[in-house]
Design an enzyme around this catalytic site. Structure first.
Site, PDB file in Angstrom:
ATOM      1  N   TYR A   1       3.216 -27.465 -13.055  1.00 37.97           N
ATOM      2  CA  TYR A   1       4.230 -27.279 -14.077  1.00 37.97           C
ATOM      3  C   TYR A   1       4.299 -28.461 -15.038  1.00 37.97           C
ATOM      4  O   TYR A   1       4.777 -28.314 -16.164  1.00 37.97           O
ATOM      5  CB  TYR A   1       5.596 -27.048 -13.427  1.00 37.97           C
ATOM      6  CG  TYR A   1       5.620 -25.791 -12.589  1.00 37.97           C
ATOM      7  CD1 TYR A   1       5.549 -24.537 -13.181  1.00 37.97           C
ATOM      8  CD2 TYR A   1       5.671 -25.862 -11.197  1.00 37.97           C
ATOM      9  CE1 TYR A   1       5.546 -23.387 -12.416  1.00 37.97           C
ATOM     10  CE2 TYR A   1       5.669 -24.712 -10.427  1.00 37.97           C
ATOM     11  CZ  TYR A   1       5.605 -23.475 -11.042  1.00 37.97           C
ATOM     12  OH  TYR A   1       5.582 -22.345 -10.286  1.00 37.97           O
TER      13      TYR A   1
ATOM     14  N   ARG B   1      11.912 -17.021  -4.849  1.00 38.66           N
ATOM     15  CA  ARG B   1      10.856 -16.017  -4.716  1.00 38.66           C
ATOM     16  C   ARG B   1      11.538 -14.667  -4.523  1.00 38.66           C
ATOM     17  O   ARG B   1      12.644 -14.578  -4.009  1.00 38.66           O
ATOM     18  CB  ARG B   1       9.959 -16.312  -3.518  1.00 38.66           C
ATOM     19  CG  ARG B   1       9.236 -17.661  -3.562  1.00 38.66           C
ATOM     20  CD  ARG B   1       8.421 -17.868  -2.300  1.00 38.66           C
ATOM     21  NE  ARG B   1       7.671 -19.130  -2.315  1.00 38.66           N
ATOM     22  CZ  ARG B   1       8.102 -20.273  -1.791  1.00 38.66           C
ATOM     23  NH1 ARG B   1       9.292 -20.316  -1.190  1.00 38.66           N
ATOM     24  NH2 ARG B   1       7.361 -21.363  -1.841  1.00 38.66           N
TER      25      ARG B   1
ATOM     26  N   ARG C   1      10.547 -17.631 -11.766  1.00 40.99           N
ATOM     27  CA  ARG C   1      10.507 -18.873 -10.975  1.00 40.99           C
ATOM     28  C   ARG C   1       9.703 -19.936 -11.720  1.00 40.99           C
ATOM     29  O   ARG C   1      10.080 -21.108 -11.749  1.00 40.99           O
ATOM     30  CB  ARG C   1       9.895 -18.567  -9.614  1.00 40.99           C
ATOM     31  CG  ARG C   1       9.749 -19.722  -8.647  1.00 40.99           C
ATOM     32  CD  ARG C   1       9.329 -19.141  -7.299  1.00 40.99           C
ATOM     33  NE  ARG C   1       8.637 -20.090  -6.446  1.00 40.99           N
ATOM     34  CZ  ARG C   1       9.239 -20.889  -5.578  1.00 40.99           C
ATOM     35  NH1 ARG C   1      10.551 -20.897  -5.469  1.00 40.99           N
ATOM     36  NH2 ARG C   1       8.531 -21.700  -4.805  1.00 40.99           N
TER      37      ARG C   1
ATOM     38  N   HIS D   1       8.069 -13.497 -10.179  1.00 45.17           N
ATOM     39  CA  HIS D   1       7.623 -14.867  -9.913  1.00 45.17           C
ATOM     40  C   HIS D   1       7.536 -15.684 -11.198  1.00 45.17           C
ATOM     41  O   HIS D   1       7.652 -16.910 -11.162  1.00 45.17           O
ATOM     42  CB  HIS D   1       6.265 -14.849  -9.212  1.00 45.17           C
ATOM     43  CG  HIS D   1       6.023 -16.056  -8.364  1.00 45.17           C
ATOM     44  ND1 HIS D   1       6.682 -16.276  -7.164  1.00 45.17           N
ATOM     45  CD2 HIS D   1       5.228 -17.140  -8.540  1.00 45.17           C
ATOM     46  CE1 HIS D   1       6.282 -17.423  -6.640  1.00 45.17           C
ATOM     47  NE2 HIS D   1       5.404 -17.971  -7.455  1.00 45.17           N
TER      48      HIS D   1
ATOM     49  N   HIS E   1       8.160 -26.200  -2.151  1.00 48.86           N
ATOM     50  CA  HIS E   1       6.714 -26.419  -2.040  1.00 48.86           C
ATOM     51  C   HIS E   1       6.425 -27.461  -0.966  1.00 48.86           C
ATOM     52  O   HIS E   1       7.059 -28.516  -0.942  1.00 48.86           O
ATOM     53  CB  HIS E   1       6.136 -26.920  -3.376  1.00 48.86           C
ATOM     54  CG  HIS E   1       6.045 -25.855  -4.420  1.00 48.86           C
ATOM     55  ND1 HIS E   1       5.908 -26.132  -5.764  1.00 48.86           N
ATOM     56  CD2 HIS E   1       6.064 -24.499  -4.326  1.00 48.86           C
ATOM     57  CE1 HIS E   1       5.857 -25.003  -6.446  1.00 48.86           C
ATOM     58  NE2 HIS E   1       5.948 -24.002  -5.588  1.00 48.86           N
TER      59      HIS E   1
ATOM     60  N   LYS F   1       8.758 -19.798   2.729  1.00 48.76           N
ATOM     61  CA  LYS F   1       7.473 -19.615   3.406  1.00 48.76           C
ATOM     62  C   LYS F   1       7.422 -20.450   4.676  1.00 48.76           C
ATOM     63  O   LYS F   1       7.915 -21.571   4.713  1.00 48.76           O
ATOM     64  CB  LYS F   1       6.323 -20.008   2.470  1.00 48.76           C
ATOM     65  CG  LYS F   1       6.068 -19.008   1.352  1.00 48.76           C
ATOM     66  CD  LYS F   1       4.822 -19.385   0.579  1.00 48.76           C
ATOM     67  CE  LYS F   1       4.481 -18.333  -0.452  1.00 48.76           C
ATOM     68  NZ  LYS F   1       3.245 -18.672  -1.206  1.00 48.76           N
TER      69      LYS F   1
END
Length: 324
Positions: free
Chosen positions: A305, A178, A273, A270, A296, A202
């Site tokens: 994806y 990110r 990514r 992004h 994630h 995150k």
């Protein structure tokens, strides 16, 4: 209480109305903000979005004349009216994010006994469009990554900028970072011999990210020839002044190379990514491995994806197979 629909009147100057009164901030917002920042360790960006959601909801309650009744008096019809009115001000995805933030807000206060229920549970929201993430093809990525060297060769940029920009692109794509992870990366988090970086993502969650053979080579060259400082707490991605590069500066930098490679200008860091994840899956990488590499929390976040990969396979099939 009028049982008709509550109407939100847009303030003449929304920015002037944005600030919460000091007593509301102290009683309702500040404890929740401290919880988000220090216990949940959410990013400043996420905390800011949650605050915007609460400020918008507070303004609506005041202008609709229901703030004084208190949160526990809110009725489902009123919250439906809020959602309907909010659709005039926000896109569907932003609205979903705001309501998610408000659910978290009330969940926090419900656990502390300050409210009796979470009024946003069960509130219907407009359906989200199923959008596949945009990504670059491998050929497009090659063109994009060649940009800094092209500009250096034409003497359009200096050597520092060319090598720094190449490093930015290689880390965004080669490690799937990110943009906030990239700009927050310090030399102490990188093991060049192993070719991995310790990334704080995150929720302050850490993960190990392979950064790729090419990115390692570019990083070594930039460090040895151009880095103003390489102490463990020194930033990897810096400006010519030696200061940490900001996410906004990375975004603006990318625009230059998108234009040079004749790629869509709406592509963001992004999207590199997204390209990283899509290319891994197209090459047969395991979905759970990609989930771990991306950081994630939920597998469902990574599964989008697979839809991209399947769509690509169907496209190739349609072009190549005689019975397609």
């Amino acid at each position: 209480m009028d049982c008709g629909s509550l109407v939100y009147v847009e303030p003449a100057n929304p920015k002037a109305e944005a600030a919460l009164p000091a007593e509301v901030q102290a009683e309702w917002w500040q404890p929740f903000e401290n919880y988000l920042a220090h216990e949940r360790r959410y990013s400043a960006y996420t905390v800011r979005n949650y605050r915007q959601a609460f400020e918008d909801f507070y303004r609506w309650l005041v202008l609709a004349g229901v703030w004084e009744r208190g949160f526990d008096a809110l009725q489902m019809r009123e919250l439906r009216d809020f959602v309907i009115e909010a659709q005039r001000r926000f896109g569907r995805r932003t609205l979903h994010n705001h309501v998610s933030g408000l659910r978290s807000f009330f969940k926090f206060w419900l656990r502390r006994g300050k409210v009796q229920r979470n009024p946003f549970l069960g509130v219907p929201l407009p359906k989200l469009e199923k959008r596949l993430p945009k990504f670059l093809t491998e050929e497009q990525m090659v063109r994009l990554l060649a940009g800094p060297q092209q500009l250096l060769a034409s003497e359009s940029i200096d050597a520092f900028t060319a090598h720094r920009d190449r490093l930015v692109l290689e880390l965004l794509y080669g490690a799937g970072l990110r943009v906030s992870e990239l700009t927050g990366l310090n030399y102490g988090a990188i093991d060049l011999e192993a070719g991995v970086a310790r990334i704080v993502g995150k929720g302050r969650k850490e993960r190990l990210c392979p950064i790729g053979r090419v990115a390692v080579a570019v990083l070594r060259k930039f460090r040895d020839e151009f880095a103003p400082a390489t102490a463990p707490d020194a930033p990897v991605i810096v400006t010519q002044r030696g200061t940490r590069m900001s996410p906004r500066e990375v975004q603006l930098m990318l625009k230059r190379y998108l234009a040079l490679a004749e790629l869509p200008m709406d592509l963001t860091p992004h999207k590199l990514r997204h390209s990283y994840a899509t290319h891994l899956l197209n090459a047969g990488a395991d979905l759970r491995l990609v989930q771990e590499l991306l950081g994630h929390a939920q597998l469902a976040t990574t599964q989008v994806y697979t839809h991209v990969s399947v769509a690509r396979l169907k496209e190739i099939y349609a072009k190549a197979h005689p019975r397609a």
